[in-house]
Design an enzyme around this catalytic site. Structure first.
Site, mmCIF file in Angstrom:
data_model
loop_
_atom_site.group_PDB
_atom_site.id
_atom_site.type_symbol
_atom_site.label_atom_id
_atom_site.label_comp_id
_atom_site.label_asym_id
_atom_site.label_seq_id
_atom_site.Cartn_x
_atom_site.Cartn_y
_atom_site.Cartn_z
ATOM 1 N N GLY A 210 0.712 -1.172 -0.075
ATOM 2 C CA GLY A 210 -0.053 0.008 -0.146
ATOM 3 C C GLY A 210 0.657 1.161 0.011
ATOM 4 O O GLY A 210 2.070 1.230 -0.332
ATOM 5 N N ASN A 211 0.281 2.493 0.181
ATOM 6 C CA ASN A 211 1.168 3.617 0.536
ATOM 7 C C ASN A 211 0.416 4.570 1.483
ATOM 8 O O ASN A 211 -0.601 4.261 2.103
ATOM 9 C CB ASN A 211 0.944 4.481 -0.853
ATOM 10 C CG ASN A 211 -0.043 4.777 -1.402
ATOM 11 O OD1 ASN A 211 -0.730 5.788 -0.913
ATOM 12 N ND2 ASN A 211 -0.552 3.879 -2.680
ATOM 13 N N HIS A 212 0.930 5.677 1.542
ATOM 14 C CA HIS A 212 0.688 6.382 2.979
ATOM 15 C C HIS A 212 -0.544 7.646 2.417
ATOM 16 O O HIS A 212 -0.633 8.341 3.294
ATOM 17 C CB HIS A 212 1.976 7.169 3.317
ATOM 18 C CG HIS A 212 2.854 6.386 3.908
ATOM 19 N ND1 HIS A 212 2.476 5.773 5.142
ATOM 20 C CD2 HIS A 212 4.227 6.278 3.856
ATOM 21 C CE1 HIS A 212 3.527 5.094 5.521
ATOM 22 N NE2 HIS A 212 4.644 5.277 4.637
#
Ligand code: CTP
Length: 403
Positions: A210-212
């Site tokens: 995923g990412n932030h």
């Protein structure tokens, strides 16, 4: 709408942020507004009435009874006088009382008598803001048309750090200056598709890539478009933010594939597509059906990734008149990369986020952008709260639609 000549009624509640509201009065008057102030009785514990009376050049109303001679303040007159009412700071108590229609002080009675747009800028400690009761009350206010300027993150008077600070006076002023006139919503009848937040790409049943991305920028854009009269489809990955406007239809998804499918469905009938999501560029070629056990991977683990579909690029290639906006998040040579994306993905506008700027990008409440138009025009903006950045972007979309 411009604030020149507008009658702005400022409600001040009892919170430490009340001292900032004095600055807000100054800014409103500088912007050409006529300002009257109502304070709740507990607001007087924080700032004196003389401060607001001097700055606004009008007496401050606190109680129904105005003087020992029996003269009284008329809440109906105040309510009908105002073109806009802004309550800043709005405390948890006033939010709760107004949400439930109580009117046991002069400010609340005036709010119940008002016919104009009402804007609340809440300020409180982080746990009070997060409390389900407060959030329910905020939802009730939003559902009845009150606009909420979400509190910002930062240090709070309690010494704790988190969400709860009243937005800065300058940001509140910008928000008010951009309030769409009720009869003149500029996206009336338009359908807007927005993608927002991250995507999660499953490695196995319990792990993902995923990412932030927080989704805050895409959700702020959805609120602005809905306030301007659009029907918004907001396709979003896993996020903690919530949409509030009744004209926003949220479609929660998890993976890039699901986001593509949902966005494709809505794209055909939309007028404007804003791709604000941080879509994973790669996804595991195979998702393990069972949890990957480390005993089976003594020498480490190699994941084979394949490219995801470029949602923006693919849909843009199918456009039949939609206005298309993409985002470019760059750490170096931002303008050059954004120009290249604008052309390659056939965009009408590209929003460049330069993460090298402090306070801009993932996880922050503020953002610093440049807008690149397909005409070649480039507009640079200062660091601003995301809600205001969203308004700037939508203003430019509307201008370009009418160009
Ligand atoms: N985007 C998308 N689908 C993807 C990847 C990106 O819709 N699978 C959209 C994003 O929402 C954003 C824009 O494309 O609006 C920019 O994406 P980005 O990944 O930064 O651009 P790329 O062209 O993929 O280039 P790079 O990652 O190499 O910077």
């Amino acid at each position: 709408m411009s604030l020149q000549g507008k009658k702005v009624l400022l409600g001040v509640c009892g919170g430490i942020a009340a001292y900032k509201s004095a600055v807000l009065v100054r800014l409103l008057i500088k912007a050409g507004a006529e300002v009257r102030v109502i304070m709740t009785p507990s607001a007087r514990e924080f700032v004196g009435t003389v401060t607001f009376a001097t700055l606004s050049k009008h007496p401050v109303a606190v109680d129904f009874v105005a003087g020992p001679d029996g003269s009284w303040n008329n809440h109906v007159e105040y309510g009908l006088w105002a073109d806009i009412i802004v309550v800043a700071p709005a405390t948890a108590n006033t939010i709760a009382r107004y949400a439930h229609g109580l009117c046991d002080n002069f400010l609340l009675a005036t709010l119940l008598s008002a016919r104009c747009p009402v804007v609340f800028a809440p300020a409180m400690d982080l746990d009070m803001w997060k409390h389900p009761a407060t959030q329910r009350n905020i939802d009730l206010l939003r559902a009845s048309g009150v606009q909420i300027i979400s509190p910002a993150d930062g240090e709070l008077a309690s010494g704790l750090t988190g969400t709860g600070r009243m937005e800065e006076p300058d940001a509140i002023l910008q928000y008010l200056a951009h309030l769409p006139h009720p009869e003149n919503k500029r996206l009336n009848g338009k359908k807007v598709l927005i993608t927002a937040g991250p995507t999660y790409e499953a490695i196995d049943p319990v792990r993902f890539i995923g990412n932030h991305s927080s989704g805050k920028m895409g959700f702020a854009l959805a609120e602005v478009c809905a306030r301007e009269g659009a029907i918004v489809t907001l396709v979003h990955g896993p996020v903690h933010v919530r949409a509030s406007h009744p004209n926003i239809h949220t479609v929660p998804v998890v993976s890039a594939r699901e986001m593509f499918d949902a966005a494709s469905t809505a794209f055909a009938t939309c007028d404007i597509f804003i791709a604000a999501a941080a879509v994973a560029d790669f996804t595991p070629a195979d998702t393990a059906e069972q949890k990957i056990k480390k005993e089976n991977s003594d020498t480490g683990l190699t994941l084979h990734l394949k490219k995801t579909t470029d949602i923006l690029g693919t849909l843009s290639a199918q456009k039949t008149g939609q206005f298309i906006v993409g985002f470019a998040l760059e750490t170096e040579n931002g303008l050059q990369h954004a120009q290249e994306k604008l052309q390659r993905k056939q965009l009408d506008m590209c929003v460049l986020n330069q993460t090298s700027d402090t306070g801009a990008g993932f996880g922050y409440d503020t953002n610093k952008i440049s807008l690149l138009h397909k005409t070649g025009a480039i507009v640079n903006f200062e660091l601003k709260p995301k809600a205001v950045v969203a308004q700037d972007i939508v203003d430019h979309i509307i201008q370009a639609l009418h160009a």
